[in-house]
Enzyme design. Structure first.
Site, PDB file in Angstrom:
ATOM      1  N   ARG A   1       8.051   1.823  16.305  1.00 40.93           N
ATOM      2  CA  ARG A   1       7.864   0.373  16.266  1.00 40.93           C
ATOM      3  C   ARG A   1       9.147  -0.443  16.352  1.00 40.93           C
ATOM      4  O   ARG A   1       9.207  -1.406  17.117  1.00 40.93           O
ATOM      5  CB  ARG A   1       7.036  -0.025  15.032  1.00 40.93           C
ATOM      6  CG  ARG A   1       5.672   0.673  14.949  1.00 40.93           C
ATOM      7  CD  ARG A   1       4.930   0.619  16.246  1.00 40.93           C
ATOM      8  NE  ARG A   1       3.616   1.252  16.191  1.00 40.93           N
ATOM      9  CZ  ARG A   1       2.952   1.679  17.248  1.00 40.93           C
ATOM     10  NH1 ARG A   1       3.473   1.546  18.455  1.00 40.93           N
ATOM     11  NH2 ARG A   1       1.769   2.234  17.136  1.00 40.93           N
TER      12      ARG A   1
ATOM     13  N   ASP B   1       1.428  -1.658  11.539  1.00 41.48           N
ATOM     14  CA  ASP B   1       2.224  -1.926  12.736  1.00 41.48           C
ATOM     15  C   ASP B   1       2.531  -3.410  12.928  1.00 41.48           C
ATOM     16  O   ASP B   1       3.611  -3.767  13.383  1.00 41.48           O
ATOM     17  CB  ASP B   1       1.540  -1.330  13.971  1.00 41.48           C
ATOM     18  CG  ASP B   1       1.647   0.188  13.981  1.00 41.48           C
ATOM     19  OD1 ASP B   1       2.630   0.715  13.426  1.00 41.48           O
ATOM     20  OD2 ASP B   1       0.750   0.858  14.527  1.00 41.48           O
TER      21      ASP B   1
ATOM     22  N   ASP C   1      -7.742  -4.076  24.191  1.00 39.20           N
ATOM     23  CA  ASP C   1      -7.226  -5.142  23.339  1.00 39.20           C
ATOM     24  C   ASP C   1      -5.989  -5.825  23.908  1.00 39.20           C
ATOM     25  O   ASP C   1      -5.952  -7.043  23.998  1.00 39.20           O
ATOM     26  CB  ASP C   1      -6.937  -4.607  21.931  1.00 39.20           C
ATOM     27  CG  ASP C   1      -8.235  -4.277  21.201  1.00 39.20           C
ATOM     28  OD1 ASP C   1      -9.015  -5.210  20.966  1.00 39.20           O
ATOM     29  OD2 ASP C   1      -8.469  -3.096  20.900  1.00 39.20           O
TER      30      ASP C   1
HETATM   31  N1  ARG Z   1      -0.808   5.337   9.543  1.00 42.68           N
HETATM   32  C1  ARG Z   1       0.255   5.526  10.499  1.00 42.68           C
HETATM   33  C2  ARG Z   1       1.350   4.527  10.274  1.00 42.68           C
HETATM   34  O1  ARG Z   1       1.112   3.492   9.739  1.00 42.68           O
HETATM   35  C3  ARG Z   1      -0.235   5.530  11.912  1.00 42.68           C
HETATM   36  C4  ARG Z   1      -0.769   4.219  12.425  1.00 42.68           C
HETATM   37  C5  ARG Z   1      -1.420   4.291  13.784  1.00 42.68           C
HETATM   38  N2  ARG Z   1      -2.528   5.201  13.750  1.00 42.68           N
HETATM   39  C6  ARG Z   1      -3.534   5.252  14.622  1.00 42.68           C
HETATM   40  N3  ARG Z   1      -4.371   6.210  14.462  1.00 42.68           N
HETATM   41  N4  ARG Z   1      -3.689   4.395  15.588  1.00 42.68           N
HETATM   42  O2  ARG Z   1       2.455   4.779  10.636  1.00 42.68           O
END
Ligand code: ARG
Length: 401
Positions: free
Chosen positions: A97, A126, A16
């Site tokens: 993040r 994210d 991606d």
């Molecule tokens: N749910 C978690 C958060 O929002 C992790 C997000 C990323 N998870 C993943 N399996 N790519 O912080």
């Protein structure tokens, strides 16, 4: 006119974010794409990723080792705040993040870019965290999120990439979406989308199955200095080394797995599996040390702050004024949170079995039931009379005494 002239793109090396490079250039008219890959202790070689970005058409490919900053500036404050989103998730992905956003903004300013970009889709948390952090750090920068708009399926994305020489993933791609950093792993999608399906053992990498854990318990002592973990079993350790060693010790006993349905910022419920051995035990130990060193009222008040603080991290508000104001409160409370916590690890359990601190306000003379009791029992009587007085008066009135 393109959407931007020069863009700094958060780059992971996956399909991606790789497709984002030609997409930004050919569909959105961007002149130059600079990629940035951050090392956050995910245990991945970044050199090949750096080269891949250039092959995909980036003019510059940056790699930043940010593991230490990650632990010191983002993880330690969360430990001091005992943050567990919805009482369970220690925010291992969420905490990375705001740091990545900062690296993107710093690079954009250094290279004179007018936009930053990321590969998040429109369904997750994210994208919220990146966008809000970027607008907080530099409101003049545009944020581009191609994957939020391009509407391509997985197959179409791969086919688009192939037109620009981006190889489709060699091995049959795993059905899971996995995010990884020094703190642990977040795993979702595939068979896990059914909340009733037990997570298959193969998804775990940092925590042992109970059947494979040692048959003897192991004790580990964690030392804290002003709420920050500084040692394991008496050995002082640098922040990154401390987390990685503790991950090993704790994961070996099968401690650190979470299976939960959580509420995303965008309103969707999702099922996520986490394995974050060190972080969970550090929060547990830290909270326990606070019970020895903070007064009851501060502890109780702090619980409410912690809840809010965790929600702010989850919801992308790391750089918000409320988060900064709460930092002031948390920092003040940590001045005396120093000492040692002893933990027993055995068959998937981490049990706190002891704690000690030079700043302990646990007072044996007052607590004891023995002969050297210093507590003034007589004083209790007057206290209870006044304490219960309003309730007593209320009863007399309303219940007709
Ligand atoms: N749910 C978690 C958060 O929002 C992790 C997000 C990323 N998870 C993943 N399996 N790519 O912080």
């Amino acid at each position: 006119m393109g959407r931007a002239e020069k863009v700094v793109l958060a780059y992971s090396g996956g399909v991606d974010t790789s497709v984002c490079i030609p997409y930004l250039i050919h569909e959105w008219g961007v002149k130059e794409v600079i990629t940035l890959a951050a090392d956050l202790g995910q245990g991945e070689e970044l050199k090949p990723i750096q080269e891949k970005a250039l092959k995909c058409g980036a003019v510059e490919s940056l790699v930043e080792d940010a593991t230490e900053a990650f632990v010191k500036d983002y993880v330690f404050p969360a430990i001091q705040a005992n943050t567990l989103y919805e009482n369970r998730y220690p925010l291992s992905t969420a905490l990375a993040r705001p740091l990545i956003a900062k690296l993107l903004v710093d690079a954009a300013e250094k290279y004179g870019a007018d936009a930053v970009a990321h590969g998040c889709t429109g369904k997750g948390n994210d994208q919220v965290r990146f966008d809000v952090a970027i607008m907080a750090l530099n409101p003049n920068l545009k944020v581009l999120a191609p994957a939020r708009e391009w509407g391509m399926s997985r197959e179409e994305t791969i086919a688009y990439g192939e037109k620009f020489g981006i190889e489709s993933p060699v091995k049959k791609s795993s059905p899971y979406s996995i995010d990884r950093n020094l703190l642990g792993r977040s795993i979702e999608a595939g068979p896990l989308e059914d909340p009733m399906t037990e997570p298959p053992e193969e998804i775990y990498a940092l925590t042992k199955a109970i059947a494979d854990t040692p048959d003897e318990p192991e004790y580990v002592e964690i030392g804290f200095e002003k709420g920050i973990p500084v040692s394991i079993n008496g050995n002082s350790l640098q922040p990154v080394a401390l987390i990685s060693q503790l991950n090993e010790i704790v994961g070996n006993h099968g401690v650190g797995r979470i299976d939960m349905i959580e509420n995303r910022v965008v309103g969707i419920k999702s099922r996520e599996i986490y394995e974050t051995p060190a972080l969970l035990v550090l929060i547990q130990a830290h909270r326990d040390l606070e019970s020895l060193t903070l007064t009851g009222d501060v502890t109780r008040y702090k619980r409410g702050i912690e809840q809010t603080y965790g929600e702010l991290i989850y919801q992308g508000l790391w750089y918000s004024p409320l988060k900064q104001a709460l930092d002031g409160f948390i920092e003040k409370t940590q001045e005396t949170v120093s000492g040692i916590v002893r933990i027993k690890l055995f068959k998937g359990n981490a049990v706190i079995v002891g704690r000690k601190s030079d700043n302990s306000i646990y007072t044996p003379d007052l607590a004891t039931y023995g002969a050297d009791d210093q507590f003034d029992h007589k004083a209790a009587e007057g206290f209870i009379y006044i304490w219960g007085l309003p309730t007593k008066v209320w009863s007399q009135k309303t219940r007709g005494f």
